[in-house]
Design an enzyme around this catalytic site. Structure first.
Site: not given
Ligand code: UD1
Ligand code: UDP
Length: 358
Positions: A94, A116, A130, A198, A200, A231
């Site tokens: 999602d 999924e 999501e 993490h 939003r 995160h």
């Molecule tokens: C995203 C997904 C969420 C998922 C999560 C898994 C959307 C809308 N959100 O949320 O569904 O559960 O990923 O973790 O698709 N950033 C870094 N490095 C990284 C990743 C993120 O610096 O490797 C920082 C950046 O500033 C980025 C911000 O985090 O702009 C947000 O990342 P984003 O992918 O938009 O949202 P997540 O909260 O990670």
């Molecule tokens: N995970 C990881 N390292 C971490 C925290 C989580 O590899 O420090 C893995 C975890 O085992 C799971 C996935 O990341 O498989 C979950 O990701 P996240 O919580 O970012 O996203 P969501 O599942 O909520 O979309």
């Protein structure tokens, strides 16, 4: 037959890894297209899982907006899809990568398979965005790979054709079980609560409430520690550091490599998380997840009492933490029975795609 896997974030890599392997095992060409919605997290997950993207759209920006993610994917993905010319595009879950990936594939008239599929809260604000992302993907998908029967029923109630739904289990459990099998003997130190947050919709006040509950808990349980791999979202980083970062029994660390995280999950006494993937993985390891959210699209482990929906209120979470902490730990042989999967979801998806059977 050529299949393209669209991957943008850490959980998509973890959950698509087993699908990629299953496709290759049956000699189906499997091309990995990374949008790069996550940079660091995704690179770390790819490295831990020994996956290499064939294409990378490199879209991530600091503090990116949802519109920026969607528009960059829609700008950059079509030319890659034209070059790769897959028969099927698979998207997972999602995320905004999954939504924009499915939309781009649909516009290119390529069949979309949604892995999924069918998870629902029916609350557009929770999880945001999501819930709406996955509902829209269901309208775009040709094949719906539902992890559970609850998810299948959700899709049927929305009018999705029964012959386009296959219940497979969750592919993340396939990945977890493969990794857990290879974990060696582990050190046992002080017992700890493993935390990941993490979402939003929790930025601001709710994250402070959750952190406050952890402080209350630490004040009462003098042998407890908290381990929180934070995160990289700047909003989460700031909240963690400002609220509980200075406590002597709180360890904030960088996100862990997937294999190391699986080990920390297996060793945790209690897990407090708003993660989707963690809610599925922890039951396989006999762990209880206190779900720091108001709703969950993963009700199965809540129904069995394995996971507990604790909301985002300081007092309620504090009580739940103390209750879970003082329960006897799971001592059964790993893995524990898990409603989210038996470790063979990806094989079912790959076989269905090869047969054109769904
Ligand atoms: C995203 C997904 C969420 C998922 C999560 C898994 C959307 C809308 N959100 O949320 O569904 O559960 O990923 O973790 O698709 N950033 C870094 N490095 C990284 C990743 C993120 O610096 O490797 C920082 C950046 O500033 C980025 C911000 O985090 O702009 C947000 O990342 P984003 O992918 O938009 O949202 P997540 O909260 O990670
Ligand atoms: N995970 C990881 N390292 C971490 C925290 C989580 O590899 O420090 C893995 C975890 O085992 C799971 C996935 O990341 O498989 C979950 O990701 P996240 O919580 O970012 O996203 P969501 O599942 O909520 O979309």
């Amino acid at each position: 037959m050529r299949v393209a896997l669209i991957i943008g974030t850490r959980p998509e890599a973890i959950k698509m890894c087993s699908v990629h392997r299953a496709l290759l095992a049956q000699r189906t060409e499997s091309i990995i297209i990374s949008t790069g919605q996550h940079s660091d997290l995704l690179d770390t997950a790819f490295a831990a899982l020994e996956m290499t993207p064939d294409h990378d759209l490199k879209i991530m920006e600091p503090n990116q907006s949802l519109s920026a993610i969607a528009s960059h994917v829609l700008e950059r993905l079509p030319s890659v899809l034209q070059q790769v010319a897959p028969d099927v595009v698979l998207v997972q879950g999602d995320t905004t990568t999954a939504l924009a990936g499915a939309l781009a594939a649909y516009y290119e008239r390529i069949l979309v398979g949604h892995i999924e599929a069918g998870l629902r809260t029916y609350n557009p604000d929770n999880p945001f965005p999501e819930e709406v992302n996955r509902q829209v993907i269901a309208r775009l998908a040709h094949w719906n790979f539902a992890p559970t029967d609850v998810a299948r029923r959700n899709l049927l109630s929305e009018g999705v054709r029964p012959d386009r739904i296959l219940v497979t289990g969750n592919t993340g459990i396939d990945t977890l079980l493969r990794v857990v099998e290879r974990l060696g003997p582990r050190m046992t130190g002080r017992p700890y609560v493993l935390v990941t947050l993490h979402r939003r919709e929790s930025f601001g006040g709710p994250l402070r409430e959750i952190a406050g509950a952890l402080l209350d808990f630490l004040a009462e349980e003098s042998d407890a520690e908290v381990l929180w791999p934070v995160h990289p979202n700047p909003q989460v980083q700031a909240a963690a550091a400002e609220t509980i970062g200075a406590h002597p029994r709180v360890r904030l660390c960088e996100p862990l490599r997937y294999t190391e995280f699986a080990m920390k999950l297996a060793d945790a006494r209690v897990v407090l998380s708003d993660s989707g993937g963690v809610q599925e993985e922890a039951p396989s390891l006999g762990k209880t997840v206190l779900i720091a959210r108001d709703t969950t699209e993963r009700p199965e482990a809540v129904a069995t009492g394995q996971n507990v929906l604790v909301g985002r209120d300081r007092a309620r979470i504090g009580t739940a933490l103390r209750d879970a902490w003082n329960k006897p730990p799971y001592t059964g042989r790993l893995p524990a029975p898990n409603p989210y999967g038996d470790g063979h979801a990806a094989e079912r998806i790959a076989a269905a795609i090869a047969d054109g059977a769904c």
